[in-house]
Design an enzyme around this catalytic site. Structure first.
Site, mmCIF file in Angstrom:
data_model
loop_
_atom_site.group_PDB
_atom_site.id
_atom_site.type_symbol
_atom_site.label_atom_id
_atom_site.label_comp_id
_atom_site.label_asym_id
_atom_site.label_seq_id
_atom_site.Cartn_x
_atom_site.Cartn_y
_atom_site.Cartn_z
ATOM 1 C CG ASN A 19 -9.568 -4.793 10.006
ATOM 2 O OD1 ASN A 19 -8.796 -4.086 9.361
ATOM 3 N ND2 ASN A 19 -10.219 -5.816 9.473
ATOM 4 C CB THR B 100 -13.461 -7.599 8.520
ATOM 5 O OG1 THR B 100 -13.700 -6.975 7.257
ATOM 6 C CG2 THR B 100 -14.143 -8.936 8.586
ATOM 7 C CE LYS C 110 -6.925 -3.091 -2.126
ATOM 8 N NZ LYS C 110 -5.663 -3.712 -1.829
ATOM 9 C CB ALA C 111 -3.054 3.878 -1.074
ATOM 10 C CB SER D 218 10.466 2.383 3.676
ATOM 11 O OG SER D 218 11.154 1.470 2.839
ATOM 12 C CG HIS E 74 12.745 4.898 0.137
ATOM 13 N ND1 HIS E 74 12.001 3.802 -0.254
ATOM 14 C CD2 HIS E 74 13.760 4.402 0.882
ATOM 15 C CE1 HIS E 74 12.540 2.697 0.236
ATOM 16 N NE2 HIS E 74 13.602 3.038 0.939
ATOM 17 C CG ASN E 75 8.762 3.369 -2.557
ATOM 18 O OD1 ASN E 75 9.365 3.502 -1.499
ATOM 19 N ND2 ASN E 75 7.631 2.719 -2.638
ATOM 20 C CE LYS F 114 1.908 -2.905 -3.851
ATOM 21 N NZ LYS F 114 2.244 -3.672 -2.648
ATOM 22 N NE ARG G 87 11.883 25.476 -27.324
ATOM 23 C CZ ARG G 87 11.703 26.588 -26.641
ATOM 24 N NH1 ARG G 87 12.734 27.397 -26.423
ATOM 25 N NH2 ARG G 87 10.533 26.905 -26.161
HETATM 26 P P1 NBP Z 1 -4.058 -3.540 2.144
HETATM 27 O O1 NBP Z 1 -3.533 -2.438 1.320
HETATM 28 O O2 NBP Z 1 -4.272 -4.867 1.512
HETATM 29 O O3 NBP Z 1 -5.452 -3.080 2.794
HETATM 30 C C1 NBP Z 1 -6.251 -3.957 3.576
HETATM 31 C C2 NBP Z 1 -6.859 -3.223 4.739
HETATM 32 O O4 NBP Z 1 -7.682 -2.131 4.275
HETATM 33 C C3 NBP Z 1 -7.771 -4.129 5.543
HETATM 34 O O5 NBP Z 1 -7.623 -3.790 6.901
HETATM 35 C C4 NBP Z 1 -9.155 -3.748 5.019
HETATM 36 O O6 NBP Z 1 -10.180 -4.032 5.919
HETATM 37 C C5 NBP Z 1 -8.985 -2.275 4.874
HETATM 38 N N1 NBP Z 1 -10.017 -1.615 4.050
HETATM 39 C C6 NBP Z 1 -10.220 -1.652 2.722
HETATM 40 BR BR1 NBP Z 1 -9.306 -2.704 1.545
HETATM 41 N N2 NBP Z 1 -11.233 -0.876 2.315
HETATM 42 C C7 NBP Z 1 -11.699 -0.307 3.435
HETATM 43 C C8 NBP Z 1 -12.755 0.600 3.685
HETATM 44 N N3 NBP Z 1 -13.491 1.105 2.698
HETATM 45 N N4 NBP Z 1 -12.995 0.967 4.967
HETATM 46 C C9 NBP Z 1 -12.232 0.469 5.965
HETATM 47 N N5 NBP Z 1 -11.196 -0.379 5.787
HETATM 48 C C10 NBP Z 1 -10.940 -0.771 4.536
HETATM 49 O O7 NBP Z 1 -3.161 -3.743 3.471
HETATM 50 P P2 NBP Z 1 -1.568 -3.756 3.650
HETATM 51 O O8 NBP Z 1 -0.884 -4.568 2.610
HETATM 52 O O9 NBP Z 1 -1.350 -4.083 5.083
HETATM 53 O O10 NBP Z 1 -1.139 -2.241 3.398
HETATM 54 C C11 NBP Z 1 -1.692 -1.152 4.141
HETATM 55 C C12 NBP Z 1 -1.129 0.143 3.600
HETATM 56 O O11 NBP Z 1 0.282 0.151 3.783
HETATM 57 C C13 NBP Z 1 -1.361 0.359 2.098
HETATM 58 O O12 NBP Z 1 -1.597 1.712 1.848
HETATM 59 C C14 NBP Z 1 -0.058 -0.063 1.475
HETATM 60 O O13 NBP Z 1 0.170 0.595 0.240
HETATM 61 C C15 NBP Z 1 0.926 0.396 2.541
HETATM 62 N N6 NBP Z 1 2.212 -0.278 2.542
HETATM 63 C C16 NBP Z 1 2.296 -1.620 2.318
HETATM 64 C C17 NBP Z 1 3.529 -2.243 2.353
HETATM 65 C C18 NBP Z 1 3.650 -3.714 2.143
HETATM 66 O O14 NBP Z 1 4.791 -4.201 2.099
HETATM 67 N N7 NBP Z 1 2.541 -4.458 2.045
HETATM 68 C C19 NBP Z 1 4.666 -1.503 2.628
HETATM 69 C C20 NBP Z 1 4.549 -0.161 2.888
HETATM 70 C C21 NBP Z 1 3.308 0.421 2.847
HETATM 71 P P3 NBP Z 1 -10.941 -5.451 5.879
HETATM 72 O O15 NBP Z 1 -10.104 -6.382 6.670
HETATM 73 O O16 NBP Z 1 -12.255 -5.165 6.515
HETATM 74 O O17 NBP Z 1 -11.062 -5.847 4.436
#
Ligand code: NBP
Length: 478
Positions: free
Chosen positions: A32, A34, A75-76, A128, A186-187, A261, A447
């Site tokens: 990660n 961090t 993050k996407a 999902s 799906h979403n 979202k 048209r």
């Molecule tokens: P987040 O979408 O909140 O992302 C947080 C993570 O991204 C942390 O590990 C953070 O590292 C890392 N990060 C970021 Br922000 N910027 C970065 C960078 N520039 N370089 C490296 N690492 C970076 O996490 P999540 O909610 O676990 O979701 C992850 C993915 O899964 C997303 O794409 C989300 O759309 C998808 N998703 C989420 C769900 C859900 O229910 N939450 C469901 C399905 C899919 P850090 O710790 O160093 O800040």
């Protein structure tokens, strides 16, 4: 190198996926940005399996067996690109990068192409099921090359949810962006399902006059029948919940402004580009949007309309039964539209998606999981070229039987001033498909009148234009 798989991005989704892999006996390298998060994960859950925490990207890559398999869960958007670039520089041809985030399929196509040129497999995998699914078994929709699936499939299948017949809710969807595309649809279907359920609730509340607790009971009853699904089940839970602070039904204390979202919006935007009508999903996205326009709603609050009066009790139960039929028929329509969209994209991008397999993997793990999906799987098993689910004999019969109730519910909703954009749009789609003639003929005439856009005739081949400003004689243009 000891790890079979690595996960980078250890927020809630990444951590839970990593634990899921470890609990299934895989050695998991962890990384990660961090490092404190990596340490926290190992501190709290290290006993669940074999983890190899790595502080640097280099150590992380070095911990992985070849071909290296790296799941990115950040993050996407830009963060995903940054992380892909960081790791691509450290990998070798044959290695596999999996993006498990919610990427737009067009980004996945771009990333796959760029990495393919370096010999690295890029797998855009739709995942999902939220946090709970990531830990205990999500539905997984991986795209990418056949070869990448050989290296990855068994690992993903081991952690995926299992359907009732024991099969994993994971299948190789198709090349490049196919996985993220079907996850997006799906979403979109999830949005449509939620909107239809919300409309059913609104009708039971404001036409049948049921209190939330009784509606919860009604949904529990429906969940024992053909509507059996995760979303109906949790709807009953939410409706039965009482707010601790006020003692009122929880649903009455929540602000009635739905948020989003973005994947529903992506589905509709993409459907417009593909020319596939997904009116159920579009109405669901717009209904959330309308709810959020507090300004418009305030400005229109005093507009005239029917007063909402509840039906007499003896009629209310019969009405509720008709709402179940309307909900079911509308649901069949929105799934028919969603599958139609997947089929259109599959043809457009050459993905060759197995339409029945999508239904099979959505039977477990994901938000739209439902008994109903097994019916869709069988419909495509019986006819892989089925043009619309509505043409499947079983669905056609059921929707046909429901249509009187469906029409009556929409009519009642209109008479009572209860908005049912989902039910109404689904019925309009059904009637449009079954119509012998559509007023599109008139649209074509208009048209041609104002723009000389030409028209085709129903009785002979060719393209025609009528000289509207002259003698109104017809010329053949092609
Ligand atoms: P987040 O979408 O909140 O992302 C947080 C993570 O991204 C942390 O590990 C953070 O590292 C890392 N990060 C970021 Br922000 N910027 C970065 C960078 N520039 N370089 C490296 N690492 C970076 O996490 P999540 O909610 O676990 O979701 C992850 C993915 O899964 C997303 O794409 C989300 O759309 C998808 N998703 C989420 C769900 C859900 O229910 N939450 C469901 C399905 C899919 P850090 O710790 O160093 O800040």
């Amino acid at each position: 190198a000891t790890a079979q798989i690595g996960v980078t991005g250890l927020a809630v989704m990444g951590s839970n996926l990593a634990r899921n892999f470890a609990r299934h006996g895989h050695t998991v390298a962890l990384h990660n940005r961090t490092y404190a998060k990596t340490e926290a994960l190992v501190g709290e859950h290290g006993h669940e399996g074999d983890f190899v925490p790595a502080e640097s990207a280099e150590d992380f890559v070095a911990a992985l067996q070849k071909p290296r398999r790296i799941v990115i869960m950040v993050k996407a958007g830009d963060p995903t690109d940054a992380v892909i670039d960081e790791f691509a520089a450290l990998l070798e041809p044959g290695d596999v990068i999996i993006d498990g985030g919610n990427a737009h399929f067009a980004d996945t196509r771009r990333r796959e192409k760029a990495l393919r040129e370096k010999g690295i497999h890029f797998v855009g995998a739709g995942i999902s099921g939220g946090e709970e699914g990531a830990l205990n078994g999500p539905a997984i929709m991986p795209g990418g090359s056949e070869e990448s699936y050989k290296a990855l499939g068994p690992l993903l299948e081991s952690i995926a949810a299992k359907a009732e017949d024991g099969n994993p809710c994971c299948v190789h969807v198709g090349p490049d962006g196919a996985g993220h595309f079907v996850k997006m649809v799906h979403n979109g279907i999830e949005y449509a399902d939620m909107q239809l359920i919300a409309e059913a609730y609104d009708l039971l509340r404001n036409v049948a006059g049921f209190a939330p607790a009784r509606i919860a009971e009604t949904f529990r009853g429906w969940n024992a029948g053909r509507l059996d699904s995760y979303l109906i089940e949790i709807t009953a839970e939410v409706l039965a919940h009482t707010d601790a602070a006020t003692g009122r039904p929880f649903v009455d204390v929540v602000a009635d402004e739905a948020e989003q979202k973005g994947t529903g919006r992506w589905t509709v935007q993409t459907a417009l580009d593909l020319g596939t009508p997904v009116s159920g999903i579009a109405e669901a996205v717009f209904a959330r949007s309308v709810s959020g326009h507090r300004d418009l709603r305030e400005a229109a609050r005093e507009l005239p309309g029917p007063r909402r009066a509840a039906l007499p009790d003896d009629e209310a139960a019969a009405f509720a039964a008709r709402v179940e039929e309307a909900l079911y028929a509308s649901k069949v329509v929105s799934y028919a539209q969603g599958w139609n969209m997947i089929s259109a994209a599959s043809a457009e991008y050459g993905w060759d998606i197995d339409l029945g397999a999508m239904a099979a993997i959505w039977r477990g793990g994901c938000i739209i999981r439902a008994a109903f999906l097994d019916r869709i799987r069988s419909a495509f098993a019986a006819d892989p070229a089925l043009p619309t689910l509505l043409a499947d004999k079983g669905f056609a019969e059921e929707v046909g039987r429901a249509q009187d109730a469906w029409r009556s519910v929409v009519t009642t909703a209109v008479a009572h001033g209860v908005p049912t954009p989902g039910f109404s749009a689904a019925l309009a789609y059904y009637d449009a498909l079954r119509a012998e003639r559509l007023p599109a003929a008139l649209t074509q005439g208009q048209r041609d009148f104002f723009g000389a856009h030409t028209y085709r005739r129903a009785d002979r081949e060719g393209s025609f234009h009528t000289r509207w400003s002259g003698e109104r004689d017809e010329e053949r243009t092609a």
